[in-house]
Design a protein around this motif. Structure first.
Motif, PDB file in Angstrom:
ATOM      1  N   ILE A  11       2.460  -0.244   3.257  1.00 25.75           N
ATOM      2  CA  ILE A  11       1.579  -0.822   2.209  1.00 25.75           C
ATOM      3  C   ILE A  11       1.492  -2.211   1.505  1.00 25.75           C
ATOM      4  O   ILE A  11       0.514  -2.903   1.852  1.00 25.75           O
ATOM      5  CB  ILE A  11       1.230   0.278   0.867  1.00 25.75           C
ATOM      6  CG1 ILE A  11       0.786   1.566   1.596  1.00 25.75           C
ATOM      7  CG2 ILE A  11       0.156  -0.181   0.139  1.00 25.75           C
ATOM      8  CD1 ILE A  11       0.942   2.796   0.544  1.00 25.75           C
ATOM      9  N   LEU A  12       2.950  -2.496   1.214  1.00 32.54           N
ATOM     10  CA  LEU A  12       2.867  -3.792   0.873  1.00 32.54           C
ATOM     11  C   LEU A  12       2.834  -4.959   2.092  1.00 32.54           C
ATOM     12  O   LEU A  12       2.079  -5.986   1.749  1.00 32.54           O
ATOM     13  CB  LEU A  12       4.273  -4.115   0.048  1.00 32.54           C
ATOM     14  CG  LEU A  12       4.624  -3.400  -1.118  1.00 32.54           C
ATOM     15  CD1 LEU A  12       5.986  -3.350  -1.688  1.00 32.54           C
ATOM     16  CD2 LEU A  12       3.439  -3.852  -2.293  1.00 32.54           C
ATOM     17  N   ASN A  14       1.159  -4.457   4.507  1.00 31.89           N
ATOM     18  CA  ASN A  14      -0.483  -4.393   4.821  1.00 31.89           C
ATOM     19  C   ASN A  14      -1.134  -5.209   3.752  1.00 31.89           C
ATOM     20  O   ASN A  14      -2.009  -5.989   4.102  1.00 31.89           O
ATOM     21  CB  ASN A  14      -0.938  -2.956   4.564  1.00 31.89           C
ATOM     22  CG  ASN A  14      -2.480  -2.886   5.042  1.00 31.89           C
ATOM     23  OD1 ASN A  14      -2.746  -3.163   6.317  1.00 31.89           O
ATOM     24  ND2 ASN A  14      -3.243  -2.531   4.344  1.00 31.89           N
ATOM     25  N   GLN A  15      -0.745  -5.405   2.713  1.00 33.10           N
ATOM     26  CA  GLN A  15      -1.232  -6.330   1.583  1.00 33.10           C
ATOM     27  C   GLN A  15      -1.051  -7.693   2.005  1.00 33.10           C
ATOM     28  O   GLN A  15      -1.940  -8.520   2.019  1.00 33.10           O
ATOM     29  CB  GLN A  15      -0.777  -5.895   0.196  1.00 33.10           C
ATOM     30  CG  GLN A  15      -1.339  -7.086  -0.949  1.00 33.10           C
ATOM     31  CD  GLN A  15      -0.806  -6.767  -2.389  1.00 33.10           C
ATOM     32  OE1 GLN A  15      -0.093  -5.599  -2.677  1.00 33.10           O
ATOM     33  NE2 GLN A  15      -0.677  -7.786  -2.983  1.00 33.10           N
ATOM     34  N   GLY A  23      -4.006  -6.773  -5.209  1.00 33.70           N
ATOM     35  CA  GLY A  23      -2.954  -5.601  -5.224  1.00 33.70           C
ATOM     36  C   GLY A  23      -3.674  -4.287  -5.746  1.00 33.70           C
ATOM     37  O   GLY A  23      -3.110  -3.388  -5.767  1.00 33.70           O
ATOM     38  N   THR A  26      -3.607  -1.682  -3.174  1.00 35.29           N
ATOM     39  CA  THR A  26      -2.243  -1.406  -2.712  1.00 35.29           C
ATOM     40  C   THR A  26      -1.901  -0.235  -3.895  1.00 35.29           C
ATOM     41  O   THR A  26      -1.138   0.673  -3.698  1.00 35.29           O
ATOM     42  CB  THR A  26      -1.294  -2.403  -2.884  1.00 35.29           C
ATOM     43  OG1 THR A  26      -1.654  -3.369  -1.837  1.00 35.29           O
ATOM     44  CG2 THR A  26       0.158  -1.878  -3.108  1.00 35.29           C
ATOM     45  N   ARG A  27      -2.316  -0.609  -5.135  1.00 33.87           N
ATOM     46  CA  ARG A  27      -1.949   0.218  -6.269  1.00 33.87           C
ATOM     47  C   ARG A  27      -2.567   1.756  -6.059  1.00 33.87           C
ATOM     48  O   ARG A  27      -2.011   2.760  -6.375  1.00 33.87           O
ATOM     49  CB  ARG A  27      -2.442  -0.154  -7.755  1.00 33.87           C
ATOM     50  CG  ARG A  27      -1.411  -1.161  -7.925  1.00 33.87           C
ATOM     51  CD  ARG A  27      -1.807  -1.932  -9.454  1.00 33.87           C
ATOM     52  NE  ARG A  27      -2.899  -2.541  -9.541  1.00 33.87           N
ATOM     53  CZ  ARG A  27      -3.099  -3.902  -9.398  1.00 33.87           C
ATOM     54  NH1 ARG A  27      -1.943  -4.695  -8.890  1.00 33.87           N
ATOM     55  NH2 ARG A  27      -4.353  -4.221  -9.130  1.00 33.87           N
ATOM     56  N   THR A 175      -5.797   1.784   7.573  1.00 35.19           N
ATOM     57  CA  THR A 175      -6.984   0.956   6.703  1.00 35.19           C
ATOM     58  C   THR A 175      -7.653   0.175   7.536  1.00 35.19           C
ATOM     59  O   THR A 175      -8.030  -0.900   7.422  1.00 35.19           O
ATOM     60  CB  THR A 175      -6.031   0.157   5.880  1.00 35.19           C
ATOM     61  OG1 THR A 175      -4.934  -0.725   6.757  1.00 35.19           O
ATOM     62  CG2 THR A 175      -5.158   0.800   4.702  1.00 35.19           C
TER      63      THR A 175
END
Ligand code: P6P
Length: 339
Positions: A11-12, A14-15, A23, A26-27, A175
């Motif tokens: 996920i990070l 991907n960010q 963020g 992500t959260r 995503t």
């Protein structure tokens, strides 16, 4: 094959691919991961604790609610609301938009979710799942979120996924940059990347449908099912029927092996003329995933992701899976309608 990558790292990463990302997204995804772990913990012990069995009340769909449904629903509401990244939530278990408690900020996202799909199978220890679908709000942040935010076509999803509580616990999500599967390593309690860039086979040999509804289906669907089973139809490989009666389980198997899942409209229940599955928390997220994996999803007459929703819990026919199989189905329906 990338191994050892946890879903948090994924996920990070991907960010990082979205330089302008704040963020927030992500959260939100990370909250879903934590929710999945909590629900998996309770599902895993369902046969042991008193969560088994009926809660004795009925949900908005007119179905008996199992205690695990309620637990999963509360877990998702609490964890998603407390991120401060959502402006509203819509649960398959609740009739209306869920208001975010005042102590939390309201963010730019909203989530449709089915907290525990297939829950009628809990007592039999059959695989069940959680399904989620994420959108950006479309109304100004100073306004309360409303139906305009909640009723967006599936094409507007920014992410969708499911958790399957089965022989192992898996989280599958997209995503918009491919479909990726993560398997829970119970020894460390982490989801580890196990199925990067899932692509559904172009054609399968599995079909999944509740054929008890056969006589209530439209002519095109009946013609298609008859063709699948016809030994003289010239199938390169004969089709086989696999139906679990748990959408997440049936979908996941077909995503990996190839094939077609059908829950067409049927006239068995005149109150449900459009079929049983819900557009916003079942059909749209699964359609987002299947298209990202190279497959198709249709009502028989239109692409699921293009449907303009009119109600939070509206039902739609869902035919979804390998592109060639779904295309052949659509051809049968078109021929029947042309007769
Ligand atoms: P039927 C489970 O109740 C569910 O909503 C989906 O998970 C599943 O695909 C479908 O209903 C099964 O419905 O009518 O075949 O039992």
């Amino acid at each position: 094959m990338d191994i050892g990558i946890t879903i948090f790292n994924h996920i990070l990463l991907n960010q990082k691919l979205n330089p302008g990302a704040s963020g927030a997204f992500t959260r939100l995804l990370m909250a879903i991961v934590v929710a999945a772990k909590l629900v998996q913990r309770d599902v895993a012990k369902a046969g042991l604790a008193d969560v088994l069995g009926r809660a004795g009340n009925i949900n908005v769909q007119g179905e008996e609610v199992q205690k695990l449904d309620e637990i999963a629903n509360q877990v998702l509401k609490r964890l998603l609301s407390s991120t401060g990244e959502v402006c509203t939530l819509i649960s398959e278990e609740e009739a209306d938009l869920i208001e975010i408690p005042r102590q939390y900020n309201r963010g730019n996202y909203l989530v449709h979710f089915d907290p525990l799909d297939g829950s009628s199978n809990i007592d039999a220890n059959v695989s069940i799942g959680t399904i989620f679908s994420i959108y950006r709000r479309v109304t100004p942040p100073e306004m309360d979120a409303g139906l305009k935010d909640a009723l967006q076509p599936g094409l507007r999803q920014v992410a969708a996924g499911y958790i399957i509580y089965g022989s192992s616990c898996m989280l599958v999500y997209s995503t918009g940059s491919g479909v990726h599967g993560f398997t829970m390593d119970p020894s460390v309690g982490e989801f580890i990347l196990s199925h990067p860039n899932i692509q559904v086979p172009k054609k399968g040999k599995i079909y999944s449908a509740n054929e008890a509804n056969y006589c209530y289906w439209d002519q095109g669907t009946r013609d298609y099912i008859d063709w699948l089973k016809d030994p003289h139809a010239g199938h390169v490989k004969p089709y086989t029927s696999r139906y679990i009666g748990s959408l997440v389980a049936d979908f996941h198997r077909n995503l990996l092996y190839g094939g077609i899942f059908l829950y067409p409209a049927d006239m068995r229940d005149p109150l449900k003329p459009k079929g049983k599955l819900r557009l916003m928390c079942e059909a749209n997220p699964m359609s987002f995933i299947i298209e990202q994996a190279g497959g198709l999803a249709t009502t028989g007459g239109e692409r699921i992701l293009e449907i303009q929703p009119t109600e939070l819990h509206q039902r739609v026919p869902l035919i979804i899976g390998s592109a060639e199989d779904v295309q052949i189905y659509q051809d049968f329906v078109a021929k029947a309608n042309a007769r």
